[in-house]
Design a protein around this motif. Sequence first.
Motif, PDB file in Angstrom:
ATOM      1  N   VAL A  99       0.859  -1.184   0.000  1.00  0.00           N
ATOM      2  CA  VAL A  99       0.000   0.000   0.000  1.00  0.00           C
ATOM      3  C   VAL A  99       0.892   1.229   0.000  1.00  0.00           C
ATOM      4  CG1 VAL A  99      -1.813   1.260   1.220  1.00  0.00           C
ATOM      5  CG2 VAL A  99      -1.753  -1.252   1.304  1.00  0.00           C
ATOM      6  N   ASN A 100       0.713   2.095  -1.003  1.00  0.00           N
ATOM      7  CA  ASN A 100       1.547   3.295  -1.098  1.00  0.00           C
ATOM      8  C   ASN A 100       0.694   4.542  -0.960  1.00  0.00           C
ATOM      9  OD1 ASN A 100       3.560   5.138  -1.480  1.00  0.00           O
ATOM     10  ND2 ASN A 100       3.987   4.631  -3.613  1.00  0.00           N
ATOM     11  N   VAL A 101       0.838   5.222   0.189  1.00  0.00           N
ATOM     12  CA  VAL A 101       0.225   6.545   0.383  1.00  0.00           C
ATOM     13  C   VAL A 101       1.330   7.563   0.636  1.00  0.00           C
ATOM     14  CG1 VAL A 101      -2.044   5.754   1.154  1.00  0.00           C
ATOM     15  CG2 VAL A 101      -0.197   6.017   2.836  1.00  0.00           C
ATOM     16  N   ALA A 102       2.531   7.253   0.168  1.00  0.00           N
ATOM     17  CA  ALA A 102       3.682   8.144   0.331  1.00  0.00           C
ATOM     18  C   ALA A 102       3.825   9.004  -0.920  1.00  0.00           C
ATOM     19  CB  ALA A 102       4.935   7.317   0.606  1.00  0.00           C
ATOM     20  N   ARG A 103       4.791   8.692  -1.751  1.00  0.00           N
ATOM     21  CA  ARG A 103       4.995   9.352  -3.038  1.00  0.00           C
ATOM     22  C   ARG A 103       5.277   8.279  -4.075  1.00  0.00           C
ATOM     23  NH1 ARG A 103       2.781  13.029  -1.268  1.00  0.00           N
ATOM     24  NH2 ARG A 103       3.394  15.230  -1.152  1.00  0.00           N
ATOM     25  N   GLY A 104       4.869   8.533  -5.314  1.00  0.00           N
ATOM     26  CA  GLY A 104       5.030   7.540  -6.365  1.00  0.00           C
ATOM     27  C   GLY A 104       6.439   7.016  -6.527  1.00  0.00           C
ATOM     28  N   PRO A 105       7.460   7.903  -6.577  1.00  0.00           N
ATOM     29  CA  PRO A 105       8.824   7.425  -6.819  1.00  0.00           C
ATOM     30  C   PRO A 105       9.439   6.605  -5.685  1.00  0.00           C
ATOM     31  CG  PRO A 105       8.601   9.711  -7.517  1.00  0.00           C
ATOM     32  CD  PRO A 105       7.368   9.379  -6.731  1.00  0.00           C
ATOM     33  N   VAL A 106       8.737   6.452  -4.563  1.00  0.00           N
ATOM     34  CA  VAL A 106       9.226   5.530  -3.538  1.00  0.00           C
ATOM     35  C   VAL A 106       9.222   4.095  -4.088  1.00  0.00           C
ATOM     36  CG1 VAL A 106       8.729   4.556  -1.245  1.00  0.00           C
ATOM     37  CG2 VAL A 106       8.547   7.019  -1.623  1.00  0.00           C
ATOM     38  N   VAL A 107       8.377   3.842  -5.068  1.00  0.00           N
ATOM     39  CA  VAL A 107       8.242   2.518  -5.672  1.00  0.00           C
ATOM     40  C   VAL A 107       8.796   2.541  -7.086  1.00  0.00           C
ATOM     41  CG1 VAL A 107       6.604   0.738  -6.409  1.00  0.00           C
ATOM     42  CG2 VAL A 107       6.209   1.996  -4.278  1.00  0.00           C
ATOM     43  N   MET A 153      -2.618   1.639  -4.271  1.00  0.00           N
ATOM     44  CA  MET A 153      -1.796   2.847  -4.220  1.00  0.00           C
ATOM     45  C   MET A 153      -2.584   4.089  -4.595  1.00  0.00           C
ATOM     46  SD  MET A 153       0.669   1.512  -7.234  1.00  0.00           S
ATOM     47  CE  MET A 153      -0.018   0.726  -8.679  1.00  0.00           C
ATOM     48  N   ASP A 154      -2.258   5.159  -3.877  1.00  0.00           N
ATOM     49  CA  ASP A 154      -2.859   6.465  -4.146  1.00  0.00           C
ATOM     50  C   ASP A 154      -1.924   7.332  -4.972  1.00  0.00           C
ATOM     51  OD1 ASP A 154      -4.921   8.458  -3.810  1.00  0.00           O
ATOM     52  OD2 ASP A 154      -3.586   9.470  -2.402  1.00  0.00           O
ATOM     53  N   VAL A 155      -0.692   6.877  -5.128  1.00  0.00           N
ATOM     54  CA  VAL A 155       0.315   7.643  -5.867  1.00  0.00           C
ATOM     55  C   VAL A 155       1.049   6.687  -6.800  1.00  0.00           C
ATOM     56  CG1 VAL A 155       0.650   9.464  -4.148  1.00  0.00           C
ATOM     57  CG2 VAL A 155       1.891   7.312  -3.921  1.00  0.00           C
ATOM     58  N   THR A 156       1.509   7.225  -7.927  1.00  0.00           N
ATOM     59  CA  THR A 156       2.205   6.405  -8.909  1.00  0.00           C
ATOM     60  C   THR A 156       3.383   7.184  -9.486  1.00  0.00           C
ATOM     61  OG1 THR A 156       0.805   7.193 -10.740  1.00  0.00           O
ATOM     62  CG2 THR A 156       0.070   5.209  -9.560  1.00  0.00           C
ATOM     63  N   ASP A 157       4.206   6.479 -10.216  1.00  0.00           N
ATOM     64  CA  ASP A 157       5.317   7.104 -10.923  1.00  0.00           C
ATOM     65  C   ASP A 157       5.414   6.484 -12.306  1.00  0.00           C
ATOM     66  OD1 ASP A 157       7.602   8.606 -11.465  1.00  0.00           O
ATOM     67  OD2 ASP A 157       8.941   7.055 -10.692  1.00  0.00           O
ATOM     68  N   PRO A 158       5.091   7.231 -13.395  1.00  0.00           N
ATOM     69  CA  PRO A 158       4.688   8.639 -13.395  1.00  0.00           C
ATOM     70  C   PRO A 158       3.262   8.824 -12.877  1.00  0.00           C
ATOM     71  CG  PRO A 158       4.482   7.745 -15.592  1.00  0.00           C
ATOM     72  CD  PRO A 158       5.123   6.660 -14.762  1.00  0.00           C
ATOM     73  N   GLU A 159       2.910  10.079 -12.695  1.00  0.00           N
ATOM     74  CA  GLU A 159       1.577  10.390 -12.196  1.00  0.00           C
ATOM     75  C   GLU A 159       0.925  11.454 -13.055  1.00  0.00           C
ATOM     76  OE1 GLU A 159       0.148  12.312  -8.114  1.00  0.00           O
ATOM     77  OE2 GLU A 159       0.956  10.291  -7.833  1.00  0.00           O
ATOM     78  N   PRO A 160      -0.228  11.132 -13.664  1.00  0.00           N
ATOM     79  CA  PRO A 160      -0.897   9.828 -13.624  1.00  0.00           C
ATOM     80  C   PRO A 160      -0.197   8.799 -14.510  1.00  0.00           C
ATOM     81  CG  PRO A 160      -2.079  11.301 -15.082  1.00  0.00           C
ATOM     82  CD  PRO A 160      -0.992  12.137 -14.439  1.00  0.00           C
ATOM     83  N   LEU A 161      -0.509   7.539 -14.269  1.00  0.00           N
ATOM     84  CA  LEU A 161       0.001   6.500 -15.154  1.00  0.00           C
ATOM     85  C   LEU A 161      -0.588   6.682 -16.551  1.00  0.00           C
ATOM     86  CD1 LEU A 161      -0.309   3.234 -13.024  1.00  0.00           C
ATOM     87  CD2 LEU A 161       1.823   4.344 -13.724  1.00  0.00           C
TER      88      LEU A 161
END
Length: 306
Positions: free
Chosen positions: A219-227, A245-253
């Motif tokens: 579960v990612n509620v931090a920042r997208g680039p953490v993953v 996840m609430d965040v992605t990298d890139p954002e939005p996917l």
Amino acid sequence: MPDLLVAVPDAAMRDRLSPPPPGVELVVWALGSPPSDRRFDLLVLPYMIGAPSLGGLAGQDAAVVQAQMLGYDGVADHLPAGNVYCNAVDVHEAATGELALALILASQRGIPEFVTAARDGEWAHERYPGLAMQTVLLLGTGGVGRQVALRLAPFDVELLRVGRSARTDDLGTVHAWDDVDELLPKADIVVLAVPLDDSTRGLVDDSFLAAMAPGALLVNVARGPVVDTAALTRAVTAGRVRAAMDVTDPEPLPPEHALWTLPGVLISPHVGGDVGSMSRRMDRLVREQVALLLDGSPPKNVVVRT
């Protein structure tokens, strides 16, 4: 002349903050507008702007810049010289903790699958892991991490919290960061609530994911680039882990990205702190900052000076 000149990004915030205290003038100034010839004692930024947009403050004299976001990754690289930048502590943490719990419950009880089946009129009875009696590994003990921990407390979970150093606080034991490798295989659910910095960028990579228990939920509620998105896509495709996840990298996917449709993935569009109460919390913070500045005290939540 007013004692304080406060610039807010839109008329809605100006109206909510009106009437201001004696000696305070409220004006609307949007980021990207031509610089005012007046110096703002407090300048409130719009919500959800990327750090590169802060270049729009060039030429605008402001004593204190107040963000409406909690994260401040990249701010020091883009904030023009001579500014004091404050983040929005106590505005988003509770709502983000609430969303983390919602993502966990939805994933652990199969809600996305039930909704999909319902569209087809299908009675898709399946057994899902649930949350009770699960082991949750929570990375991050800051404001968001604390709110996640408080919301998990009634759910009969074994909660393993990890911070920068081992210690005990009012919520119990905090494990050291060096313990993550040992704790990962024990967790049914891993929650990311860490800030994005050089030490956490790409934290969740192939080796991290390989160390997670088979079928565990990330579960990612931090920042997208953490993953590492590519690594996560590989792990989910292989059926090694699930993700919410609430965040992605890139954002939005990109619309064609595999994570949108892979089984076991739930994505919300970075709405962790964006709830109806956000405006009231943000208004409260602005009022607190105004009171401090009127008193001649330094502002709160200063995170960057340029």
